[in-house]
Enzyme design. Structure first.
Site, short mmCIF file in Angstrom:
data_model
loop_
_atom_site.label_atom_id
_atom_site.label_comp_id
_atom_site.label_asym_id
_atom_site.label_seq_id
_atom_site.Cartn_x
_atom_site.Cartn_y
_atom_site.Cartn_z
N GLY A 1 87.86 -16.12 39.70
CA GLY A 1 88.16 -17.00 38.56
C GLY A 1 89.42 -16.52 37.85
N SER B 1 92.33 -17.79 37.80
CA SER B 1 93.34 -18.83 37.60
C SER B 1 93.49 -19.31 36.17
CB SER B 1 92.97 -20.03 38.48
OG SER B 1 91.68 -20.48 38.14
N TYR C 1 72.05 -18.72 31.62
CA TYR C 1 73.27 -17.89 31.48
C TYR C 1 72.92 -16.47 31.02
CZ TYR C 1 78.13 -16.99 29.85
OH TYR C 1 79.39 -16.49 29.61
P1 NDP Z 1 87.06 -20.68 32.12
O1 NDP Z 1 86.13 -21.83 32.19
O2 NDP Z 1 88.27 -20.77 31.27
O3 NDP Z 1 87.53 -20.25 33.61
C1 NDP Z 1 86.57 -20.08 34.60
C2 NDP Z 1 87.23 -19.55 35.85
O4 NDP Z 1 86.19 -19.31 36.83
C3 NDP Z 1 88.20 -20.51 36.49
O5 NDP Z 1 89.24 -19.77 37.08
C4 NDP Z 1 87.36 -21.20 37.56
O6 NDP Z 1 88.09 -21.70 38.67
C5 NDP Z 1 86.51 -20.03 38.02
N1 NDP Z 1 85.28 -20.42 38.70
C6 NDP Z 1 84.24 -21.14 38.19
N2 NDP Z 1 83.30 -21.29 39.14
C7 NDP Z 1 83.75 -20.67 40.26
C8 NDP Z 1 83.25 -20.48 41.57
N3 NDP Z 1 82.05 -20.97 41.92
N4 NDP Z 1 83.99 -19.81 42.48
C9 NDP Z 1 85.21 -19.30 42.13
N5 NDP Z 1 85.75 -19.43 40.91
C10 NDP Z 1 85.02 -20.12 40.00
O7 NDP Z 1 86.13 -19.45 31.66
P2 NDP Z 1 86.45 -18.18 30.75
O8 NDP Z 1 87.78 -17.64 31.04
O9 NDP Z 1 86.09 -18.52 29.35
O10 NDP Z 1 85.32 -17.18 31.26
C11 NDP Z 1 85.56 -16.14 32.21
C12 NDP Z 1 84.34 -15.24 32.26
O11 NDP Z 1 84.07 -14.71 30.96
C13 NDP Z 1 83.06 -15.96 32.69
O12 NDP Z 1 82.29 -15.11 33.50
C14 NDP Z 1 82.34 -16.21 31.37
O13 NDP Z 1 80.96 -16.31 31.56
C15 NDP Z 1 82.72 -14.96 30.61
N6 NDP Z 1 82.63 -15.10 29.17
C16 NDP Z 1 83.40 -16.00 28.48
C17 NDP Z 1 83.28 -16.11 27.11
C18 NDP Z 1 84.10 -17.05 26.31
O14 NDP Z 1 83.84 -17.14 25.10
N7 NDP Z 1 85.06 -17.75 26.86
C19 NDP Z 1 82.32 -15.28 26.37
C20 NDP Z 1 81.57 -14.36 27.19
C21 NDP Z 1 81.73 -14.29 28.53
P3 NDP Z 1 88.62 -23.26 38.72
O15 NDP Z 1 89.83 -23.27 37.84
O16 NDP Z 1 88.93 -23.52 40.16
O17 NDP Z 1 87.50 -24.08 38.19
#
Ligand code: NDP
Length: 240
Positions: free
Chosen positions: A8, A10, A153
Site C-alpha cells: 500500500g 502508493s 478492524y
Molecule cells: P489509504 O486508504 O490512504 O491507502 C491505502 C493503501 O493500501 C493504498 O495504497 C491501497 O492501494 C493499498 N491497499 C488497500 N488494499 C490493498 C490490497 N488488498 N493489496 C495491496 N494494497 C492494498 O490508507 P492510509 O494511508 O490511511 O492507511 C495506511 C495504513 O495505516 C492502513 O493499514 C491503515 O489501517 C493504517 N492506519 C491508518 C490510520 C488513519 O487515520 N489514516 C489510522 C490508523 C491506522 P490502492 O491505491 O491500489 O487502492
C-alpha cells in the site's frame, strides 16, 4: 542496492513511508492493488528527489499472488534481498457487529492481517539468512483499545500486534527486528469520510496527524540505530 517493500505504498501513509525510505537510500518497491495512477505519482516523486523505485502491484490478501510476485522478484535479483518490509496496506469497513456481514468481516481480516502474514512469511527467511532485516507493521489505536463499529478492524490490527510480538522472538538472534506502529487519526483518504472537526476534540493534541509524521517514525525503526528495539508497539496518536 538495498531494497524496501512498502505494501500500500502508493497513497496516504504508505506514500510518505516510500518517500522516507527512498531518502534513506533504499530502492523502494511500491506495492498497491488497483490505483496505478497514484502509484506512478509516488514513483515519480521518488525519482524527482533522486531516489529509485519500482511498482509492484499485487493484492496482499491473495497468498498465491504474493508468493508468485515475490519469488519472481527474488529469481530476477538472485544476489539481492528485500531488507525492509513495511506492512502498511489496509482497509476499513465499519459496521456494528449486529449488522456486520461475513464479507465485511473476512475482507478486513484478509487484507489487514493475512496480507501481513503472507509477505512476512516470504521475506523474513531471506532477512534472517542475510542477518539484517526490518519488519514494520502499521496497526492502529483501534487494535489496542478497540473501537465501536470496528470489531473487524480492531480484531485484524490486534492480530497483527500478536504476530509482531511472536515473530520478533523468532527472528531477534538473526538481527531482524519486528515492530508495530499504531497511529491514531491521520489525515489520508481513509479518514476523509470522518468528521475531523468533531473528532479532533477527543485528541489531546487537538488535530489529526500527518502521514509524514508516521513516516518519520517508520524511517527510524528501519534504521541501523533502531537495532535494539524489537517486539514493540509504538503509538503515534497525539496523545489519544
Ligand atoms: P489509504 O486508504 O490512504 O491507502 C491505502 C493503501 O493500501 C493504498 O495504497 C491501497 O492501494 C493499498 N491497499 C488497500 N488494499 C490493498 C490490497 N488488498 N493489496 C495491496 N494494497 C492494498 O490508507 P492510509 O494511508 O490511511 O492507511 C495506511 C495504513 O495505516 C492502513 O493499514 C491503515 O489501517 C493504517 N492506519 C491508518 C490510520 C488513519 O487515520 N489514516 C489510522 C490508523 C491506522 P490502492 O491505491 O491500489 O487502492
Amino acid at each position: 542496492m538495498k531494497y524496501a517493500l512498502v505494501t500500500g505504498g502508493s497513497r496516504g501513509i504508505g506514500r510518505a513511508i516510500s518517500l522516507k525510505l527512498a531518502e534513506a537510500g533504499y530502492a523502494v518497491l511500491i506495492n498497491y492493488q488497483s490505483n496505478q495512477t497514484a502509484a506512478e505519482e509516488t514513483k515519480q516523486m521518488i525519482e524527482q528527489a533522486g531516489g529509485a523505485a519500482e511498482l509492484m502491484p499485487f493484492d496482499v490478501a491473495d497468498g498465491k499472488a504474493v508468493e508468485k510476485v515475490l519469488s519472481d522478484w527474488q529469481t530476477a535479483h538472485a544476489e539481492e534481498y528485500i531488507a525492509v518490509l513495511v506492512n502498511n496496506a489496509g482497509i476499513r469497513k465499519d459496521n456494528l457487529m449486529f449488522w456486520m456481514t461475513d464479507e465485511e468481516w473476512h475482507n478486513i481480516l484478509n487484507t489487514n492481517l493475512n496480507g501481513a502474514f503472507y509477505t512476512s512469511r516470504f521475506l523474513a527467511k531471506y532477512m534472517m539468512n542475510k542477518k539484517f532485516g526490518r519488519i514494520i507493521n502499521i496497526v492502529s489505536i483501534s487494535g489496542i483499545t478497540g473501537m465501536s463499529g470496528q470489531t473487524n478492524y480492531s480484531a485484524a490490527k490486534a492480530g497483527i500486534i500478536g504476530m509482531t510480538k511472536a515473530l520478533a522472538l523468532e527472528t531477534a538472534k538473526k538481527r531482524v527486528t519486528v515492530n508495530a506502529v499504531a497511529p491514531g487519526f491521520i489525515e489520508t483518504d481513509m479518514t476523509k469520510d470522518l468528521p475531523q472537526d468533531e473528532l479532533k476534540k477527543i485528541v489531546p493534541a487537538n488535530r489529526f496527524g500527518k502521514a509524514e509524521e508516521v513516516a518519520d517514525l517508520v524511517g527510524f525503526l528501519a534504521s541501523e540505530n533502531a537495532a535494539y528495539i524489537t517486539g514493540e508497539v509504538i503509538k503515534i496518536s497525539g496523545g489519544l
